[in-house]
Design an enzyme around this catalytic site. Structure first.
Site, PDB file in Angstrom:
ATOM      1  N   LYS A  83       0.834  -1.216   0.000  1.00  0.00           N
ATOM      2  CA  LYS A  83       0.000   0.000   0.000  1.00  0.00           C
ATOM      3  C   LYS A  83       0.866   1.263   0.000  1.00  0.00           C
ATOM      4  CE  LYS A  83      -2.033  -1.197   3.894  1.00  0.00           C
ATOM      5  NZ  LYS A  83      -1.399  -2.508   4.211  1.00  0.00           N
ATOM      6  N   ARG A 143      14.006   1.078  10.996  1.00  0.00           N
ATOM      7  CA  ARG A 143      13.018   0.009  10.864  1.00  0.00           C
ATOM      8  C   ARG A 143      11.882   0.249  11.848  1.00  0.00           C
ATOM      9  NH1 ARG A 143      15.240  -4.579   7.785  1.00  0.00           N
ATOM     10  NH2 ARG A 143      17.353  -3.929   7.245  1.00  0.00           N
ATOM     11  N   ARG A 168      11.956  -4.820   5.414  1.00  0.00           N
ATOM     12  CA  ARG A 168      11.655  -3.431   5.055  1.00  0.00           C
ATOM     13  C   ARG A 168      12.414  -2.421   5.929  1.00  0.00           C
ATOM     14  NH1 ARG A 168       5.505  -1.844   5.608  1.00  0.00           N
ATOM     15  NH2 ARG A 168       5.829  -2.667   7.685  1.00  0.00           N
ATOM     16  N   ARG A 201      -1.057  -8.702  13.328  1.00  0.00           N
ATOM     17  CA  ARG A 201      -1.565  -7.766  12.324  1.00  0.00           C
ATOM     18  C   ARG A 201      -2.309  -8.511  11.219  1.00  0.00           C
ATOM     19  NH1 ARG A 201       3.988  -4.970  11.266  1.00  0.00           N
ATOM     20  NH2 ARG A 201       2.966  -4.060   9.461  1.00  0.00           N
ATOM     21  N   ARG A 230     -10.093   0.480   8.121  1.00  0.00           N
ATOM     22  CA  ARG A 230      -9.681  -0.867   8.515  1.00  0.00           C
ATOM     23  C   ARG A 230     -10.775  -1.606   9.271  1.00  0.00           C
ATOM     24  NH1 ARG A 230      -3.835   0.273   8.631  1.00  0.00           N
ATOM     25  NH2 ARG A 230      -2.846  -1.618   9.333  1.00  0.00           N
TER      26      ARG A 230
HETATM   27  P1  AP5 Z   1       4.789  -1.577   1.935  1.00  0.00           P
HETATM   28  O1  AP5 Z   1       4.431  -0.801   0.732  1.00  0.00           O
HETATM   29  O2  AP5 Z   1       5.527  -0.911   3.034  1.00  0.00           O
HETATM   30  O3  AP5 Z   1       3.497  -2.359   2.493  1.00  0.00           O
HETATM   31  P2  AP5 Z   1       2.191  -1.806   3.216  1.00  0.00           P
HETATM   32  O4  AP5 Z   1       1.023  -2.453   2.570  1.00  0.00           O
HETATM   33  O5  AP5 Z   1       2.221  -0.324   3.291  1.00  0.00           O
HETATM   34  O6  AP5 Z   1       2.407  -2.498   4.623  1.00  0.00           O
HETATM   35  P3  AP5 Z   1       2.322  -1.915   6.107  1.00  0.00           P
HETATM   36  O7  AP5 Z   1       3.093  -2.865   6.977  1.00  0.00           O
HETATM   37  O8  AP5 Z   1       2.675  -0.477   6.146  1.00  0.00           O
HETATM   38  O9  AP5 Z   1       0.831  -2.088   6.394  1.00  0.00           O
HETATM   39  P4  AP5 Z   1       0.129  -2.082   7.747  1.00  0.00           P
HETATM   40  O10 AP5 Z   1      -1.248  -2.014   7.292  1.00  0.00           O
HETATM   41  O11 AP5 Z   1       0.481  -3.217   8.612  1.00  0.00           O
HETATM   42  O12 AP5 Z   1       0.774  -0.820   8.516  1.00  0.00           O
HETATM   43  P5  AP5 Z   1       0.222   0.643   8.814  1.00  0.00           P
HETATM   44  O13 AP5 Z   1       1.376   1.554   8.822  1.00  0.00           O
HETATM   45  O14 AP5 Z   1      -0.919   0.961   7.931  1.00  0.00           O
HETATM   46  O15 AP5 Z   1       5.645  -2.849   1.429  1.00  0.00           O
HETATM   47  C1  AP5 Z   1       6.284  -3.716   2.360  1.00  0.00           C
HETATM   48  C2  AP5 Z   1       7.687  -4.077   1.853  1.00  0.00           C
HETATM   49  O16 AP5 Z   1       7.575  -4.894   0.687  1.00  0.00           O
HETATM   50  C3  AP5 Z   1       8.530  -2.853   1.430  1.00  0.00           C
HETATM   51  O17 AP5 Z   1       9.850  -3.066   1.837  1.00  0.00           O
HETATM   52  C4  AP5 Z   1       8.425  -2.835  -0.094  1.00  0.00           C
HETATM   53  O18 AP5 Z   1       9.631  -2.335  -0.682  1.00  0.00           O
HETATM   54  C5  AP5 Z   1       8.213  -4.300  -0.446  1.00  0.00           C
HETATM   55  N1  AP5 Z   1       7.300  -4.464  -1.577  1.00  0.00           N
HETATM   56  C6  AP5 Z   1       6.160  -3.748  -1.833  1.00  0.00           C
HETATM   57  N2  AP5 Z   1       5.563  -4.185  -2.975  1.00  0.00           N
HETATM   58  C7  AP5 Z   1       6.340  -5.210  -3.413  1.00  0.00           C
HETATM   59  C8  AP5 Z   1       6.248  -6.074  -4.554  1.00  0.00           C
HETATM   60  N3  AP5 Z   1       5.255  -5.955  -5.458  1.00  0.00           N
HETATM   61  N4  AP5 Z   1       7.213  -7.024  -4.706  1.00  0.00           N
HETATM   62  C9  AP5 Z   1       8.236  -7.128  -3.809  1.00  0.00           C
HETATM   63  N5  AP5 Z   1       8.375  -6.337  -2.728  1.00  0.00           N
HETATM   64  C10 AP5 Z   1       7.435  -5.388  -2.523  1.00  0.00           C
HETATM   65  O19 AP5 Z   1      -0.328   0.489  10.280  1.00  0.00           O
HETATM   66  C11 AP5 Z   1       0.547   0.273  11.373  1.00  0.00           C
HETATM   67  C12 AP5 Z   1      -0.231   0.237  12.667  1.00  0.00           C
HETATM   68  O20 AP5 Z   1      -0.842   1.518  12.905  1.00  0.00           O
HETATM   69  C13 AP5 Z   1      -1.397  -0.745  12.716  1.00  0.00           C
HETATM   70  O21 AP5 Z   1      -0.977  -2.045  13.072  1.00  0.00           O
HETATM   71  C14 AP5 Z   1      -2.282  -0.097  13.782  1.00  0.00           C
HETATM   72  O22 AP5 Z   1      -1.781  -0.307  15.073  1.00  0.00           O
HETATM   73  C15 AP5 Z   1      -2.143   1.375  13.466  1.00  0.00           C
HETATM   74  N6  AP5 Z   1      -3.127   1.840  12.472  1.00  0.00           N
HETATM   75  C16 AP5 Z   1      -2.851   2.342  11.224  1.00  0.00           C
HETATM   76  N7  AP5 Z   1      -3.984   2.666  10.574  1.00  0.00           N
HETATM   77  C17 AP5 Z   1      -5.006   2.356  11.426  1.00  0.00           C
HETATM   78  C18 AP5 Z   1      -6.410   2.443  11.300  1.00  0.00           C
HETATM   79  N8  AP5 Z   1      -7.010   2.896  10.179  1.00  0.00           N
HETATM   80  N9  AP5 Z   1      -7.161   2.018  12.354  1.00  0.00           N
HETATM   81  C19 AP5 Z   1      -6.575   1.564  13.494  1.00  0.00           C
HETATM   82  N10 AP5 Z   1      -5.250   1.444  13.660  1.00  0.00           N
HETATM   83  C20 AP5 Z   1      -4.468   1.847  12.626  1.00  0.00           C
HETATM   84 MG    MG Z   2       2.371   1.070   4.868  1.00  0.00          MG
END
Ligand code: AP5
Ligand code: MG
Ligand code: ZN
Length: 215
Positions: free
Chosen positions: A13, A160, A127, A172, A88
């Protein structure tokens, strides 16, 4: 054009949102990034969210919905918004409808990034991001052109996420399955969902999303 990027942790994402920002001038609204900024700044929201995020659980619906509402009012979202990591839960999906309607806006697409769960752990534990500009990298899949130097800003300092551990990833994932995936039918019923193969190369995923937005 307002879109949601929906998919499990590590689906890509954030990676795809930043390329949409670069190519289309859209604005990325990542609740994860907003919450991490709040934690770093030790705001009241950040103090509340810190332990919750480190455990992999969800921050409360009213907190994240309020963050999105405030962000939409900053006046720079005219070229379109990419919702990354929001909504979410069903309550957040309803809140988003209301926030957009109140501002005379609507959703155009929900892009579901489909990925094989087996690769997600590898993506997440490998990552890291530039400590200076936030550009994302990966130990195997996206290395800087010059080892140890950020492509974008030249910084040599990287970091990280504290929630990118194997144990937290399991939590997660199960929250994604239990709370987030169930909101998809809500958008399917409105004809908004397009599935994109998130297992393809990063560039190919970008092209597939572009085709949906231009279609
Ligand atoms: P990346 O693009 O970083 O993946 P992502 O989908 O953004 O994954 P996240 O871990 O950020 O998602 P998340 O939903 O767990 O975390 P968030 O920050 O939203 O890609 C990952 C890696 O893979 C990178 O290194 C990239 O280079 C590589 N990659 C990407 N595409 C690739 C491909 N096609 N092929 C190979 N490699 C690839 O949330 C974190 C925390 O915040 C949550 O757990 C929660 O506690 C809180 N939170 C956030 N939003 C909310 C909400 N709306 N409600 C409640 N709590 C929330
Ligand atoms: Mg992300
Ligand atoms: Zn950088």
């Amino acid at each position: 054009m307002n879109i949601i990027l929906l998919g499990p942790p590590g689906a890509g994402k954030g990676t795809q949102a930043s390329s949409l920002v670069a190519r289309r001038g859209m604005v990325q609204l990542s609740t994860g990034d907003m919450l991490r900024a709040a934690v770093k700044a030790e705001t009241p929201v950040g103090l509340q969210a810190k332990a919750v995020m480190a455990s992999g659980a969800l921050v409360s619906d009213p907190i994240v919905s309020a963050l999105i509402g405030e962000r939409l009012d900053q006046g720079d979202t005219g070229s379109g918004v990419i919702f990354d990591g929001f909504p979410r839960t069903a309550a957040q999906a309803e809140a988003l409808d209301l926030l957009l309607a109140e501002r005379g806006q609507q959703l155009d697409h929900v892009i579901e990034l489909t990925v094989d769960e087996a690769v997600l752990t590898e993506r997440i534990v490998g990552r890291y991001t530039c400590a200076q500009c936030g550009e994302g990298y990966h130990d195997r899949f996206k290395q800087p052109a010059v080892a140890g130097v950020c492509d974008v800003c030249g910084s040599t300092s990287f970091k990280r996420r504290p929630d990118d551990t194997a144990e937290t990833i399991a939590t997660r994932m199960s929250i994604y399955r239990g709370e987030t995936a169930p909101i998809l039918p809500f958008y399917v019923a409105r004809g908004l969902v397009a599935q994109v193969d998130g297992m393809a190369d990063i560039e190919q995923v970008t092209a597939a999303i572009g085709a949906v937005l231009d279609g």
